[in-house]
Motif scaffolding. Sequence first.
Motif, PDB file in Angstrom:
ATOM      1  N   SER A  82       4.450  32.714  34.494  1.00 31.89           N
ATOM      2  CA  SER A  82       4.326  31.861  35.096  1.00 31.89           C
ATOM      3  C   SER A  82       3.155  30.484  34.493  1.00 31.89           C
ATOM      4  CB  SER A  82       4.866  31.520  36.193  1.00 31.89           C
ATOM      5  OG  SER A  82       5.329  29.739  36.583  1.00 31.89           O
ATOM      6  N   LYS A  83       3.928  29.699  33.655  1.00 30.12           N
ATOM      7  CA  LYS A  83       2.518  28.546  33.810  1.00 30.12           C
ATOM      8  C   LYS A  83       2.199  27.694  34.448  1.00 30.12           C
ATOM      9  CE  LYS A  83       4.343  27.965  28.496  1.00 30.12           C
ATOM     10  NZ  LYS A  83       5.035  27.354  27.474  1.00 30.12           N
ATOM     11  N   ASP A  84       2.954  27.495  34.997  1.00 34.47           N
ATOM     12  CA  ASP A  84       3.122  27.115  36.912  1.00 34.47           C
ATOM     13  C   ASP A  84       2.562  28.274  37.345  1.00 34.47           C
ATOM     14  OD1 ASP A  84       2.035  25.586  38.846  1.00 34.47           O
ATOM     15  OD2 ASP A  84       3.691  24.313  38.671  1.00 34.47           O
ATOM     16  N   TRP A 135       0.409  32.863  33.162  1.00 33.37           N
ATOM     17  CA  TRP A 135       0.608  32.885  31.870  1.00 33.37           C
ATOM     18  C   TRP A 135      -1.061  31.930  30.663  1.00 33.37           C
ATOM     19  CZ3 TRP A 135       6.407  32.479  29.300  1.00 33.37           C
ATOM     20  CH2 TRP A 135       6.418  32.610  27.865  1.00 33.37           C
ATOM     21  N   THR A 166      -1.424  29.349  28.098  1.00 37.40           N
ATOM     22  CA  THR A 166      -1.079  29.116  27.035  1.00 37.40           C
ATOM     23  C   THR A 166      -1.931  29.762  25.608  1.00 37.40           C
ATOM     24  OG1 THR A 166      -1.628  27.042  27.049  1.00 37.40           O
ATOM     25  CG2 THR A 166       0.084  27.267  27.939  1.00 37.40           C
ATOM     26  N   THR A 189       0.016  34.653  24.415  1.00 35.09           N
ATOM     27  CA  THR A 189       1.365  35.004  25.214  1.00 35.09           C
ATOM     28  C   THR A 189       1.053  36.888  25.685  1.00 35.09           C
ATOM     29  OG1 THR A 189       2.216  33.430  24.635  1.00 35.09           O
ATOM     30  CG2 THR A 189       3.852  35.746  25.382  1.00 35.09           C
TER      31      THR A 189
END
Length: 193
Positions: free
Chosen positions: A154-156, A165, A167, A170
Motif C-alpha cells: 500500500s502507498k499508505d 509500496w 513509488t 513497483t
Amino acid sequence: MKEPVKFGIILLVFCAVSAGLLAYVNGLTAPVIAEAEFQKAVNSYEEIFGDEADNFDQLDEAKMAQIKEKHPKVEKIFVAKKGDEVVGYGINIESNGFGGAMTNALGFLIEGQKIAGFRNISNQETSGYGSRIETEEYYPSYEGKSAAGELTISKDPKAENEVMWLTSATVSSKGVLEGANEAVAVFQELINE
C-alpha cells in the motif's frame, strides 16, 4: 601442419594451468565469502530482533532440506533465542526485483505472530529507486506487521497486513512482497509443526 598442433598444445597447457589456478583461488576464497555472508545475515538479525533475541543458530540441516523441497527460494533459516528459549525465526529468502535476484532477511516473533523486521541483504535494483528497499525509509514498514497471513502493499500502509509500496519502484516492491509472503508461509509451517 606442425605449427597449428604446437599452438594447440600450448593453448591447452595454458588453459589447464589457468583453470587450476582459478580452482585453487576459489578454494581459498569460498569459505571466506561464505563466512562473510553468514555474518552479514547474523548482523541483520541482531538489528531486526534487538533485545528480543541474543543468539541465532542455523536451523537443523534435515529440517532445512524438507523446507527447501517445498520452498526452494529459502536460502537460510535462523532460530532466534533469548537465552535458551526460542523466540522467533529469521528467514533469508530470495526473490526477483527489477534488477534481478535479491536476498532479504525477515525476522518473525512467535509471540503474537508478528514480523520483527526486515533487512535487505543483497540486490541489484536501480540506485535511488528500487534500491530504497535497503533504507531506513522502507525497513519500518515491516516492523510489527502480522505474520498470520499474506501481506499486501500500500502507498499508505496502516493495516496489520500492509507494507510500503515504493513509488517508482513497483517491481522492486512486488518482488520483496512475493518473497516476504513466502517467508510468512514458512514461518507458519515452523510454528505449526
